[in-house]
Design a protein around this motif. Structure first.
Motif, PDB file in Angstrom:
ATOM      1  N   GLN A 259      -3.279  10.613   1.601  1.00 48.57           N
ATOM      2  CA  GLN A 259      -4.229  10.335   2.679  1.00 48.57           C
ATOM      3  C   GLN A 259      -3.508   9.808   3.912  1.00 48.57           C
TER       4      GLN A 259
ATOM      5  N   PHE B 280      -6.707   0.637   2.395  1.00 43.85           N
ATOM      6  CA  PHE B 280      -5.477   0.667   1.601  1.00 43.85           C
ATOM      7  C   PHE B 280      -4.820  -0.690   1.346  1.00 43.85           C
TER       8      PHE B 280
ATOM      9  N   PHE C 164       0.815  -1.228   0.000  1.00 40.45           N
ATOM     10  CA  PHE C 164       0.000   0.000   0.000  1.00 40.45           C
ATOM     11  C   PHE C 164       0.845   1.274   0.000  1.00 40.45           C
TER      12      PHE C 164
ATOM     13  N   ASN D   4       1.612   2.796  -3.449  1.00 40.01           N
ATOM     14  CA  ASN D   4       0.500   3.372  -4.214  1.00 40.01           C
ATOM     15  C   ASN D   4       0.484   4.889  -4.015  1.00 40.01           C
TER      16      ASN D   4
ATOM     17  N   SER E  43      -1.439   7.160  -5.014  1.00 38.47           N
ATOM     18  CA  SER E  43      -2.746   7.779  -4.745  1.00 38.47           C
ATOM     19  C   SER E  43      -3.136   7.649  -3.274  1.00 38.47           C
ATOM     20  N   TYR E  44      -2.527   6.686  -2.561  1.00 42.46           N
ATOM     21  CA  TYR E  44      -2.829   6.497  -1.141  1.00 42.46           C
ATOM     22  C   TYR E  44      -1.986   7.401  -0.245  1.00 42.46           C
TER      23      TYR E  44
ATOM     24  N   ASP F 117      -6.611  -4.249  -2.031  1.00 42.40           N
ATOM     25  CA  ASP F 117      -6.658  -4.228  -3.496  1.00 42.40           C
ATOM     26  C   ASP F 117      -6.565  -5.634  -4.085  1.00 42.40           C
TER      27      ASP F 117
END
Length: 264
Positions: free
Chosen positions: A141, A156, A132, A135, A137-138, A159
């Protein structure tokens, strides 16, 4: 251009190695003096700073802080240790639970996390569960919000598998976050309490903890490329990297394996 920089770096490293070897040849044979000289040499070259603790034949022969213009560490400074040792703590807890017959290494995730989408797999670095922290895009956050370990797993670490479980090896932080959540479900306590109960208290690791800093003054400030590291909630890394410790406590942790203090 990259190749040229790499060659220049290799040449520079070789020059330093020759220089320090010449210095060492003139030093006494005392291990402490020689090791301290090597580390001090690289510290003055601005290639090393931090805390060192070296034990030899059961005795601490060197414990020292090496600083630069940005740091003011002492031997009691606390560092976020990240993956350096954090994953071994999680592995130890899982091994202790296996030793207590509370789980089996061959158990599927779904036995403890029935709603987990990849519940058919067992946990190892051959699980196929995506990392995770890789990634992009994570990351925004994770770096700006605070989550429980269960929330991290749900949001997270759920996937689609990257490969068939057991077909190959791939390092994944997600595996260890899931392991820490499994430990929480089995024991009925949060991961911080579990670490205290199973490892930190038995080994008298008084300056090691999970999550938010206990002693703000002792916690070092991290730097990357001369800038302060991005501040984030260490607890978001779960069993993959949320622990803070000192060199003295990490020696206790290291010794516990040789002395079989936590597992036979």
């Amino acid at each position: 251009m990259k190749l040229q920089k790499k060659l220049e770096a290799n040449n520079k490293a070789n020059d330093f190695r020759v220089e320090i070897e010449n210095k060492i040849d003139k030093l006494p044979k005392d291990k402490t003096i020689r090791i301290d000289s090597i580390l001090s040499f690289y510290n003055k070259k601005d290639l090393f700073n931090g805390n060192t603790l070296i034990s030899y034949e059961g005795q601490t022969i060197l414990q020292k802080s090496y600083n630069n213009d940005l740091t003011s560490n002492t031997i009691n400074s606390q560092f976020r240790i990240g993956s350096l040792s954090n994953k071994t703590f999680t592995s130890m807890i899982i091994a202790q639970l296996e030793d207590e017959n509370k789980l089996s290494y061959n158990d599927r995730i779904e036995k403890y996390l029935p709603n987990y989408p990849n519940g058919k797999v067992t946990i190892s670095h051959q699980s196929g569960i995506p990392n995770f922290l890789s990634n992009k895009s994570y990351l925004p956050q994770i770096l700006t919000n605070k989550y429980s370990i269960e929330e991290v797993v749900t949001l997270f670490c759920s996937d689609i598998l990257e490969f068939e479980p057991g077909s190959k090896f791939e390092y994944s932080n997600s595996n260890f976050v899931i392991l820490s959540l499994i430990a929480e479900k089995i024991i009925g306590k949060d991961y911080k309490e579990i670490l205290n109960q199973y490892i930190f208290n038995p080994l008298d690791m008084k300056n090691t903890y999970f999550g938010e800093s206990i002693d703000k003054k002792a916690l070092v400030t991290g730097f990357m490329y001369g800038n302060h590291e991005i501040k984030y909630d260490a607890q978001n890394a779960g069993g993959a990297g949320g622990i803070t410790s000192t060199t003295s406590d990490l020696l206790k942790w290291s010794n516990s394996f040789n002395e079989e203090q936590l597992l036979p």
